[in-house]
Design an enzyme around this catalytic site. Structure first.
Site, PDB file in Angstrom:
ATOM      1  N   GLY A 281      59.276 -28.449 -15.786  1.00  0.00           N
ATOM      2  CA  GLY A 281      58.826 -28.970 -14.503  1.00  0.00           C
ATOM      3  C   GLY A 281      59.010 -28.028 -13.331  1.00  0.00           C
ATOM      4  O   GLY A 281      58.818 -28.433 -12.180  1.00  0.00           O
ATOM      5  N   ASP A 282      59.428 -26.788 -13.591  1.00  0.00           N
ATOM      6  CA  ASP A 282      59.533 -25.798 -12.513  1.00  0.00           C
ATOM      7  C   ASP A 282      59.298 -24.413 -13.124  1.00  0.00           C
ATOM      8  O   ASP A 282      58.495 -24.292 -14.043  1.00  0.00           O
ATOM      9  CB  ASP A 282      60.900 -25.935 -11.819  1.00  0.00           C
ATOM     10  CG  ASP A 282      60.902 -25.341 -10.410  1.00  0.00           C
ATOM     11  OD1 ASP A 282      59.942 -24.631 -10.059  1.00  0.00           O
ATOM     12  OD2 ASP A 282      61.869 -25.576  -9.657  1.00  0.00           O
ATOM     13  N   ASP A 283      59.995 -23.382 -12.671  1.00  0.00           N
ATOM     14  CA  ASP A 283      59.727 -22.034 -13.181  1.00  0.00           C
ATOM     15  C   ASP A 283      60.043 -21.917 -14.672  1.00  0.00           C
ATOM     16  O   ASP A 283      61.067 -22.436 -15.138  1.00  0.00           O
ATOM     17  CB  ASP A 283      60.596 -21.013 -12.439  1.00  0.00           C
ATOM     18  CG  ASP A 283      60.346 -21.036 -10.935  1.00  0.00           C
ATOM     19  OD1 ASP A 283      59.174 -21.011 -10.527  1.00  0.00           O
ATOM     20  OD2 ASP A 283      61.328 -21.082 -10.168  1.00  0.00           O
TER      21      ASP A 283
END
Ligand SMILES: *[C@@H]1O[C@H](CO)[C@@H](O)[C@H](O)[C@H]1NC(C)=O
Ligand SMILES: *[C@@H]1O[C@H](CO)[C@@H](O)[C@H](O)[C@H]1NC(C)=O
Ligand SMILES: *[C@@H]1O[C@H](CO)[C@@H](O)[C@H](O)[C@H]1NC(C)=O
Ligand SMILES: *[C@@H]1O[C@H](CO)[C@@H](O)[C@H](O)[C@H]1NC(C)=O
Ligand SMILES: *[C@@H]1O[C@H](CO)[C@@H](O)[C@H](O)[C@H]1NC(C)=O
Ligand SMILES: *[C@@H]1O[C@H](CO)[C@@H](O)[C@H](O)[C@H]1NC(C)=O
Ligand SMILES: *[C@@H]1O[C@H](CO)[C@@H](O)[C@H](O)[C@H]1NC(C)=O
Length: 317
Positions: A281-283
């Site tokens: 859900g991010d990097d």
């Protein structure tokens, strides 16, 4: 039919029958033998398939666990219960303490068998291998009261999301040497859903903890495991040297799982990230060296990091 005991027909038939035996045998022995073998072989295959099918539902014994250290221990030897409900924190701690004593003998391997091993955060030790068998799942307890608070990272000055201390990681290590986390694709599951919701609702007072954080350590190898649903970053190697992460699957929902970075090398030197699948859900990967004036004051950059052959799916913000 042989029923008329006193008639000639009976003797005739019996004589014919007697003559028939050698003829029948010579003519049909080969066919008979072949049929018998085929019959027996198919029975054997059927049984074998039954057994194979049976093992499909009994995966705990499917793949033998390799010995990667002179001594291996089993989490169940320390009172562990993989029922998804029993807290195994003390079992993990006792096992790690036992392995710590094997330091001079080449260290020890902790086998986590198939099952759901609920636990609060625990610390690793040097010269240890954590081996997650096929279908072994280390489950992070969700209630934050079990999560130890730790001082902020020196190169961050304060918790990433809140001032003051921060929650430690589920699996933690610092000042370690020679640590291996591997397996037959067993899983470390952070059960982060409740953390993501509380974070969004601003109900947390401290920065969330990563799933796996190794600090001030060297010679770390992470391979052949799956990490899923971390409350925060998944793998956070902090000021470490010589660390390899290969053939690791990292999963979190692409939407609704804030800050679930895959791998965040932070002030790390000599690192390999290879053959991983990361969908978070991010990097996917974020290379860091602390932040702001704290990072500059800490003065440890990330250098010599080789990243190749990854599949990454992540949220672009
Ligand atoms: C660990 O012990 C359990 C229970 O005795 C057993 O089922 C499992 O096969 C053992 N696993 C390993 C890897 O030794
Ligand atoms: C792990 O070790 C660190 C550093 O010694 C300590 O602060 C922390 O409380 C330990 N965590 C647990 C769960 O024992
Ligand atoms: C990656 O891990 C899987 C699951 O443990 C294993 O089957 C596969 O052989 C591994 N691949 C490599 C290249 O190590
Ligand atoms: C490892 O397990 C994950 C999650 O179950 C799965 O997506 C992945 O395909 C597996 N990897 C291999 C190499 O079997
Ligand atoms: C955060 O702090 C408030 C006020 O002290 C407290 O009521 C609340 O339970 C805390 N929340 C958590 C998740 O610790
Ligand atoms: C890096 O770590 C691996 C595995 O722990 C070890 O075999 C190797 O000797 C280390 N390399 C260096 C340069 O220290
Ligand atoms: C990963 O698993 C595969 C298959 O079990 C094995 O051949 C390989 O050596 C493992 N790789 C590492 C780095 O543990």
């Amino acid at each position: 039919m042989i029923e008329t005991s006193s008639s000639g027909r009976f003797y005739h038939q019996r004589a014919e029958f007697k003559r028939c035996i050698p003829a029948f045998l010579s003519a049909h022995l080969t066919l008979f033998t072949v049929l018998w073998i085929v019959g027996f072989a198919s029975l054997f295959l059927w049984q074998k398939n039954l057994v194979d099918g049976f093992w499909l539902f009994k995966p705990a014994v499917a793949r033998p666990v390799p010995m990667m250290r002179p001594v291996a221990v089993n989490l169940t030897d320390f009172g562990g219960k993989g029922d998804g409900k029993t807290m195994n924190t003390e079992a993990f701690e006792r096992a790690v303490t036992a392995i710590k004593k094997l330091r001079m003998k080449g260290g020890g391997q902790l086998n986590v068998p198939a099952g759901f091993w609920l636990t609060a955060p625990f610390n690793l030790t040097s010269h240890m291998t954590l081996f997650l068998a096929e279908n072994a799942v280390i489950l992070a307890v969700q209630d934050e009261k079990y999560w130890t608070l730790m001082p902020p990272l020196p190169s961050y000055g304060y918790g990433r999301e809140h001032p003051g201390p921060r929650y430690g990681s589920l699996i933690h290590g610092q000042h370690l040497k020679d640590v291996v986390i591997t397996g037959h694709n067993g899983t470390i599951d952070g059960q982060g859903q409740s953390w993501w919701i509380k974070h969004r609702q601003k109900l947390l007072n401290y920065t969330r903890g990563p799933l796996l954080q190794i600090m001030w350590s060297r010679d770390i190898r992470i391979s052949n495991v799956t990490l899923r649903n971390s409350p925060f970053w998944n793998i956070h190697p902090y000021d470490c040297k010589n660390i390899s992460i290969t053939n690791v699957t990292i999963l979190a929902p692409v939407f609704g799982a804030p800050n679930t970075d895959g791998i965040d090398p932070d002030s790390c030197e000599n690192m390999l990230i290879e053959d991983c699948y990361i969908s978070v859900g991010d990097d996917g990967i974020a290379i860091k060296s602390g932040w702001d004036q704290y990072g500059i004051a800490y003065g440890q950059s990330s250098t010599n990091i080789l990243i190749r052959n990854l599949v990454v799916q992540s949220t672009v913000r």
